[in-house]
Design a protein around this motif. Structure first.
Motif, mmCIF file in Angstrom:
data_model
loop_
_atom_site.group_PDB
_atom_site.id
_atom_site.type_symbol
_atom_site.label_atom_id
_atom_site.label_comp_id
_atom_site.label_asym_id
_atom_site.label_seq_id
_atom_site.Cartn_x
_atom_site.Cartn_y
_atom_site.Cartn_z
ATOM 1 N N VAL A 1 -12.652 -55.479 24.003
ATOM 2 C CA VAL A 1 -11.904 -55.146 22.782
ATOM 3 C C VAL A 1 -11.779 -56.364 21.867
ATOM 4 O O VAL A 1 -11.284 -57.408 22.289
ATOM 5 N N THR A 2 -12.223 -56.204 20.624
ATOM 6 C CA THR A 2 -11.945 -57.242 19.622
ATOM 7 C C THR A 2 -11.087 -56.658 18.504
ATOM 8 O O THR A 2 -10.240 -57.327 17.953
ATOM 9 N N ASN A 3 -11.331 -55.383 18.191
ATOM 10 C CA ASN A 3 -10.600 -54.730 17.104
ATOM 11 C C ASN A 3 -9.697 -53.654 17.718
ATOM 12 O O ASN A 3 -10.158 -52.566 18.061
ATOM 13 N N TYR A 4 -8.407 -53.970 17.844
ATOM 14 C CA TYR A 4 -7.505 -53.078 18.558
ATOM 15 C C TYR A 4 -7.281 -51.768 17.809
ATOM 16 O O TYR A 4 -7.198 -50.704 18.413
ATOM 17 N N ARG A 5 -7.195 -51.836 16.484
ATOM 18 C CA ARG A 5 -7.009 -50.606 15.689
ATOM 19 C C ARG A 5 -8.192 -49.658 15.908
ATOM 20 O O ARG A 5 -8.025 -48.455 16.056
ATOM 21 N N GLN A 6 -9.392 -50.233 15.922
ATOM 22 C CA GLN A 6 -10.597 -49.431 16.143
ATOM 23 C C GLN A 6 -10.561 -48.812 17.555
ATOM 24 O O GLN A 6 -10.919 -47.652 17.747
ATOM 25 N N LEU A 7 -10.096 -49.609 18.516
ATOM 26 C CA LEU A 7 -9.996 -49.106 19.891
ATOM 27 C C LEU A 7 -9.084 -47.878 19.960
ATOM 28 O O LEU A 7 -9.396 -46.902 20.644
ATOM 29 N N LEU A 8 -7.946 -47.929 19.258
ATOM 30 C CA LEU A 8 -7.013 -46.797 19.287
ATOM 31 C C LEU A 8 -7.683 -45.533 18.734
ATOM 32 O O LEU A 8 -7.464 -44.436 19.249
ATOM 33 N N PHE B 1 -1.928 -56.881 22.629
ATOM 34 C CA PHE B 1 -2.465 -57.037 21.273
ATOM 35 C C PHE B 1 -1.384 -56.976 20.198
ATOM 36 O O PHE B 1 -1.697 -57.101 19.011
ATOM 37 N N ASP B 2 -0.151 -56.808 20.611
ATOM 38 C CA ASP B 2 0.948 -56.691 19.653
ATOM 39 C C ASP B 2 1.065 -57.963 18.805
ATOM 40 O O ASP B 2 1.065 -59.082 19.332
ATOM 41 N N GLY B 3 1.129 -57.819 17.483
ATOM 42 C CA GLY B 3 1.315 -58.963 16.591
ATOM 43 C C GLY B 3 0.045 -59.705 16.233
ATOM 44 O O GLY B 3 0.098 -60.757 15.589
ATOM 45 N N ALA C 1 -9.207 -64.325 15.882
ATOM 46 C CA ALA C 1 -9.640 -65.308 16.893
ATOM 47 C C ALA C 1 -8.865 -65.107 18.201
ATOM 48 O O ALA C 1 -9.452 -65.088 19.300
ATOM 49 N N THR C 2 -7.545 -64.932 18.088
ATOM 50 C CA THR C 2 -6.741 -64.715 19.303
ATOM 51 C C THR C 2 -7.058 -63.352 19.914
ATOM 52 O O THR C 2 -7.110 -63.220 21.143
ATOM 53 N N ARG C 3 -7.280 -62.341 19.068
ATOM 54 C CA ARG C 3 -7.644 -61.010 19.582
ATOM 55 C C ARG C 3 -8.886 -61.092 20.464
ATOM 56 O O ARG C 3 -8.973 -60.461 21.507
ATOM 57 N N LYS C 4 -9.851 -61.905 20.017
ATOM 58 C CA LYS C 4 -11.091 -62.043 20.774
ATOM 59 C C LYS C 4 -10.829 -62.668 22.148
ATOM 60 O O LYS C 4 -11.358 -62.208 23.169
ATOM 61 N N LEU C 5 -9.990 -63.701 22.172
ATOM 62 C CA LEU C 5 -9.654 -64.361 23.446
ATOM 63 C C LEU C 5 -8.913 -63.409 24.378
ATOM 64 O O LEU C 5 -9.190 -63.343 25.581
ATOM 65 N N VAL C 6 -7.952 -62.673 23.809
ATOM 66 C CA VAL C 6 -7.178 -61.720 24.617
ATOM 67 C C VAL C 6 -8.107 -60.615 25.138
ATOM 68 O O VAL C 6 -8.046 -60.236 26.309
ATOM 69 N N GLY C 7 -8.995 -60.108 24.262
ATOM 70 C CA GLY C 7 -9.933 -59.058 24.667
ATOM 71 C C GLY C 7 -10.837 -59.512 25.800
ATOM 72 O O GLY C 7 -11.082 -58.758 26.754
ATOM 73 N N ALA C 8 -11.325 -60.744 25.710
ATOM 74 C CA ALA C 8 -12.174 -61.279 26.778
ATOM 75 C C ALA C 8 -11.386 -61.389 28.079
ATOM 76 O O ALA C 8 -11.872 -61.014 29.157
#
Length: 295
Positions: free
Chosen positions: A213-220, A238-240, A246-253
């Motif tokens: 997941v990199t794009n959380y809105r797209q995932l939903l 992914f909240d906030g 950049a952080t979304r990518k790290l969290v997704g990984a």
């Protein structure tokens, strides 16, 4: 981190470091713009050294997208040493068209096909043909290697989990070699599904499909469409981060690496990555699983 938890983590990583023969495959889709075309081929180039078992290319229901699928397959086949596996759907082509496509692919050297029912055209009720019919047709034409779809959280249109399982068994019995799951985030749901498959006499590999997941809105949106459960802990992760890619990518990984590590510990030896034509996260997850470029 508590000492006991650190010990558990170290033990898990130690076990994973001894894993051998983890296989991976990647899914791409036909690009619709020059920019996406560039991204696709950069991703193919980046992931090729990981020596995937195959790479699949999704298949659009209208002829324009279908032609783009063929072009991507041809280019992968011609310009790389990768095994290219086109998606093929049964609902939008006649039997003779499907047979001709199968023969054309075989002539081009394609030996692996991902066989799917496909999305029903608007307004059509029940389909008159299913993925199991396509598997049987392909096997009549040539001895293709065939992957089919599986749904750990039940196909959105299935009347019951049992009916869905019977349908999967029908596809395997028709000659499919493996099932690749819809993406999921509930590991327990996958493990229960795998047990139920074994109990139903399905002896093919049930390969988990992983969506980094990199794009959380797209995932939903994806999850809503596919009726995939998004657990609260993932919302929390992914909240906030809506404005922090950049952080979304790290969290997704991190999410995907943890998932695949747990699955590997549960005996999973093959993973299929829905790359969305981007290589970075899939490459990082493979690295964490010990899948490295072959020297």
């Amino acid at each position: 981190m508590g000492f006991h938890h650190a010990q558990q983590l170290e033990a898990l990583n130690e076990r994973l470091s001894h894993l051998k023969d983890i296989q991976v495959s990647f899914e791409f889709f036909p690009p619709s713009s020059e920019e996406m075309e560039k991204t696709l081929w950069q991703s193919v180039e980046r992931l090729q050294p990981l020596n995937p078992r195959f790479v699949s290319v999704t298949y659009g229901a209208n002829s324009g997208v279908r032609d783009r699928t063929h072009k991507v397959i041809e280019k992968i086949h011609k310009d790389t040493n990768l095994v290219a596996a086109p998606h093929l759907t049964v609902v939008d082509a006649s039997e003779e068209e499907l047979r001709q496509l199968a023969r054309n692919y075989w002539q081009q050297g394609v030996r692996h096909i991902v066989a799917l029912r496909g999305d029903l055209p608007e307004g059509q009720g029940r389909p008159d043909r299913y993925a199991s019919d396509l598997v049987a047709l392909l096997k009549q034409e040539h001895d293709f290697e065939i992957s089919v779809a599986a749904y750990p959280e039940v196909h959105p249109e299935a009347s019951s989990p049992q009916a869905d399982l019977i349908n999967l068994k029908r596809k395997i019995d028709a000659g499919a070699n493996r099932a690749i799951t819809q993406f999921f985030f509930d590991i327990e749901a996958y493990l229960r599904f795998r047990d139920r498959c074994a109990a139903a006499g399905i002896d093919a590999e049930i390969v988990p499909g992983i969506l980094p997941v990199t794009n959380y809105r797209q995932l939903l949106k994806f999850s809503d469409f596919a009726k995939v459960h998004v657990p609260n802990w993932l919302h929390h992760m992914f909240d906030g981060l809506d404005d922090d890619p950049a952080t979304r990518k790290l969290v997704g990984a991190n999410v995907a690496i943890e998932m695949t590590k747990v699955l590997a510990k549960e005996g999973v030896q093959e993973f299929h990555f829905y790359t969305l034509n981007r290589a970075e996260l899939s490459y990082a997850i493979c690295h964490a699983l010990g899948v490295r470029p072959s020297c």
